[in-house]
Design a protein around this motif. Structure first.
Motif, PDB file in Angstrom:
ATOM      1  N   ARG A   1       0.840  -1.186   0.000  1.00 54.37           N
ATOM      2  CA  ARG A   1       0.000   0.000   0.000  1.00 54.37           C
ATOM      3  C   ARG A   1       0.884   1.248   0.000  1.00 54.37           C
ATOM      4  O   ARG A   1       1.710   1.432   0.902  1.00 54.37           O
ATOM      5  CB  ARG A   1      -0.942  -0.003   1.205  1.00 54.37           C
ATOM      6  N   ILE A   2       0.701   2.083  -1.027  1.00 55.74           N
ATOM      7  CA  ILE A   2       1.559   3.242  -1.233  1.00 55.74           C
ATOM      8  C   ILE A   2       0.743   4.525  -1.087  1.00 55.74           C
ATOM      9  O   ILE A   2      -0.324   4.664  -1.692  1.00 55.74           O
ATOM     10  CB  ILE A   2       2.214   3.216  -2.629  1.00 55.74           C
ATOM     11  N   ALA A   3       1.266   5.446  -0.289  1.00 53.82           N
ATOM     12  CA  ALA A   3       0.652   6.765  -0.156  1.00 53.82           C
ATOM     13  C   ALA A   3       1.599   7.811  -0.719  1.00 53.82           C
ATOM     14  O   ALA A   3       2.709   7.995  -0.206  1.00 53.82           O
ATOM     15  CB  ALA A   3       0.358   7.078   1.308  1.00 53.82           C
ATOM     16  N   VAL A   4       1.194   8.468  -1.793  1.00 52.40           N
ATOM     17  CA  VAL A   4       1.940   9.611  -2.307  1.00 52.40           C
ATOM     18  C   VAL A   4       1.378  10.854  -1.627  1.00 52.40           C
ATOM     19  O   VAL A   4       0.165  11.073  -1.628  1.00 52.40           O
ATOM     20  CB  VAL A   4       1.822   9.717  -3.833  1.00 52.40           C
ATOM     21  N   GLN A   5       2.253  11.640  -1.048  1.00 53.25           N
ATOM     22  CA  GLN A   5       1.818  12.834  -0.315  1.00 53.25           C
ATOM     23  C   GLN A   5       2.201  14.075  -1.126  1.00 53.25           C
ATOM     24  O   GLN A   5       3.371  14.411  -1.266  1.00 53.25           O
ATOM     25  CB  GLN A   5       2.483  12.876   1.063  1.00 53.25           C
ATOM     26  N   TRP A   6       1.165  14.746  -1.650  1.00 50.12           N
ATOM     27  CA  TRP A   6       1.405  15.973  -2.409  1.00 50.12           C
ATOM     28  C   TRP A   6       1.755  17.140  -1.507  1.00 50.12           C
ATOM     29  O   TRP A   6       2.431  18.083  -1.925  1.00 50.12           O
ATOM     30  CB  TRP A   6       0.180  16.354  -3.225  1.00 50.12           C
ATOM     31  N   TRP A   7       1.213  17.103  -0.294  1.00 46.24           N
ATOM     32  CA  TRP A   7       1.432  18.230   0.626  1.00 46.24           C
ATOM     33  C   TRP A   7       1.304  17.709   2.058  1.00 46.24           C
ATOM     34  O   TRP A   7       0.487  16.817   2.326  1.00 46.24           O
ATOM     35  CB  TRP A   7       0.434  19.358   0.359  1.00 46.24           C
ATOM     36  N   PRO A   8       2.087  18.272   2.999  1.00 51.21           N
ATOM     37  CA  PRO A   8       2.090  17.728   4.359  1.00 51.21           C
ATOM     38  C   PRO A   8       1.036  18.296   5.301  1.00 51.21           C
ATOM     39  O   PRO A   8       0.631  17.619   6.254  1.00 51.21           O
ATOM     40  CB  PRO A   8       3.498  18.068   4.856  1.00 51.21           C
ATOM     41  N   LYS A   9       0.588  19.536   5.085  1.00 49.59           N
ATOM     42  CA  LYS A   9      -0.334  20.134   6.055  1.00 49.59           C
ATOM     43  C   LYS A   9      -1.274  21.086   5.346  1.00 49.59           C
ATOM     44  O   LYS A   9      -0.883  22.216   5.016  1.00 49.59           O
ATOM     45  CB  LYS A   9       0.459  20.870   7.141  1.00 49.59           C
ATOM     46  N   PRO A  10      -2.526  20.642   5.072  1.00 44.63           N
ATOM     47  CA  PRO A  10      -3.044  19.312   5.378  1.00 44.63           C
ATOM     48  C   PRO A  10      -2.441  18.269   4.434  1.00 44.63           C
ATOM     49  O   PRO A  10      -1.976  18.608   3.342  1.00 44.63           O
ATOM     50  CB  PRO A  10      -4.544  19.464   5.129  1.00 44.63           C
ATOM     51  N   VAL A  11      -2.492  17.029   4.864  1.00 41.86           N
ATOM     52  CA  VAL A  11      -2.007  15.949   4.017  1.00 41.86           C
ATOM     53  C   VAL A  11      -2.923  15.839   2.797  1.00 41.86           C
ATOM     54  O   VAL A  11      -4.145  15.747   2.942  1.00 41.86           O
ATOM     55  CB  VAL A  11      -1.982  14.614   4.789  1.00 41.86           C
ATOM     56  N   ILE A  12      -2.331  15.869   1.606  1.00 40.95           N
ATOM     57  CA  ILE A  12      -3.094  15.722   0.365  1.00 40.95           C
ATOM     58  C   ILE A  12      -2.538  14.529  -0.392  1.00 40.95           C
ATOM     59  O   ILE A  12      -1.319  14.428  -0.594  1.00 40.95           O
ATOM     60  CB  ILE A  12      -3.021  16.991  -0.502  1.00 40.95           C
ATOM     61  N   VAL A  13      -3.421  13.614  -0.779  1.00 43.94           N
ATOM     62  CA  VAL A  13      -3.004  12.398  -1.481  1.00 43.94           C
ATOM     63  C   VAL A  13      -3.865  12.215  -2.726  1.00 43.94           C
ATOM     64  O   VAL A  13      -4.994  12.703  -2.793  1.00 43.94           O
ATOM     65  CB  VAL A  13      -3.127  11.151  -0.570  1.00 43.94           C
TER      66      VAL A  13
END
Length: 258
Positions: free
Chosen positions: A141-153
């Motif tokens: 299971r892979i989570a790509v995080q576009w932005w940390p705060k807020p977390v955007i996936v």
């Protein structure tokens, strides 16, 4: 737009700039947006017309382009497109979501530029390089995080979802949505085996895995417990261009090691 193939192009996004250059038409670019950075030999000498969400429409108009390559892939781009329309500037504004959409977008631009055969070559090369990984009993299971705060996936309606699937993984947000924010609690519940930092508009050297590792709430997350937080430049994952192949290769290396 005339029947003649457009010769003076202005690109307002990195992805369009990279597509034009992949088609062998970089010499037609007369200006680009502030963020376009590849290939440097082509873009570095060119005039800049502003950041992607704050394009200087008057400057664009003054350059008298035959075609402006805009986009609707990021919220806020519609204001730029409205400005182009108001100025009467010839333009396109694609909104690719899937990998197949990216292929279509490349072919469409190639057709407009009168290099359809080259467009087919670029797409076929991408398809070859994006050959799906061999099947496996369990997909990490892979989570790509576009932005940390807020977390955007990214959700299911995303070329990144397609890349993860082809690389042998499972996108943690397997919903029929585009990218969306998730709470810290929801991110924990998604239970990623690995987290990929790909922060938009940030140089990869400035990504901070410690933001993930140090959050008390996430200490039981598989990616945190197993120290599987990696950085992949947004230039390889966030731009719907031929360079998605580089993002795929990076994801494949990660997933093959899980």
């Amino acid at each position: 737009m005339s029947d003649r193939s457009p010769q003076a192009l202005i690109s307002l996004t990195c992805s369009n700039t990279e597509i034009v250059c992949s088609l062998g038409c970089g010499s037609r670019l007369v200006a680009v947006d502030d963020h376009s950075d590849f290939p440097p030999a082509v873009v570095d000498p060119l005039p800049r017309v502003g950041p992607d969400l704050s394009i200087d429409i008057e400057k664009v108009s003054a350059l008298e382009p035959d075609l402006v390559l805009a986009s609707l892939t990021v919220p806020g781009h519609e204001k730029v497109v409205a400005g182009l329309e108001a100025a009467g500037l010839p333009h396109i504004a694609p909104r690719p979501q899937s990998i197949d959409d990216v292929y279509d977008n490349i072919r469409d631009i190639a057709g407009l530029l009168g290099v359809s055969d080259r467009g087919d070559e670029v797409v076929e090369a991408m398809k070859k390089d994006l050959t799906p990984a061999p099947s496996r009993s369990r997909r990490p299971r892979i989570a790509v995080q576009w932005w940390p705060k807020p977390v955007i996936v990214p959700g299911q309606r995303s070329w990144v979802h397609d890349l993860i699937e082809r690389a042998g993984g499972e996108n943690v947000l397997d919903e029929a949505v585009e990218s969306r924010p998730v709470s810290d609690e929801e991110f924990l519940s998604l239970a990623p085996d690995a987290v990929v930092l790909s922060w938009c508009g940030v140089e990869v050297e400035k990504y901070r895995p410690d933001v993930i590792y140090s959050k008390p709430l996430w200490q039981d997350m598989p990616a945190v417990k197993n120290k599987r937080v990696v950085s992949i430049t947004e230039a390889w994952l966030g731009r719907p261009s031929p360079r998605l192949v580089d993002g795929y290769r990076a994801l494949r290396r990660l997933i093959d090691g899980l």
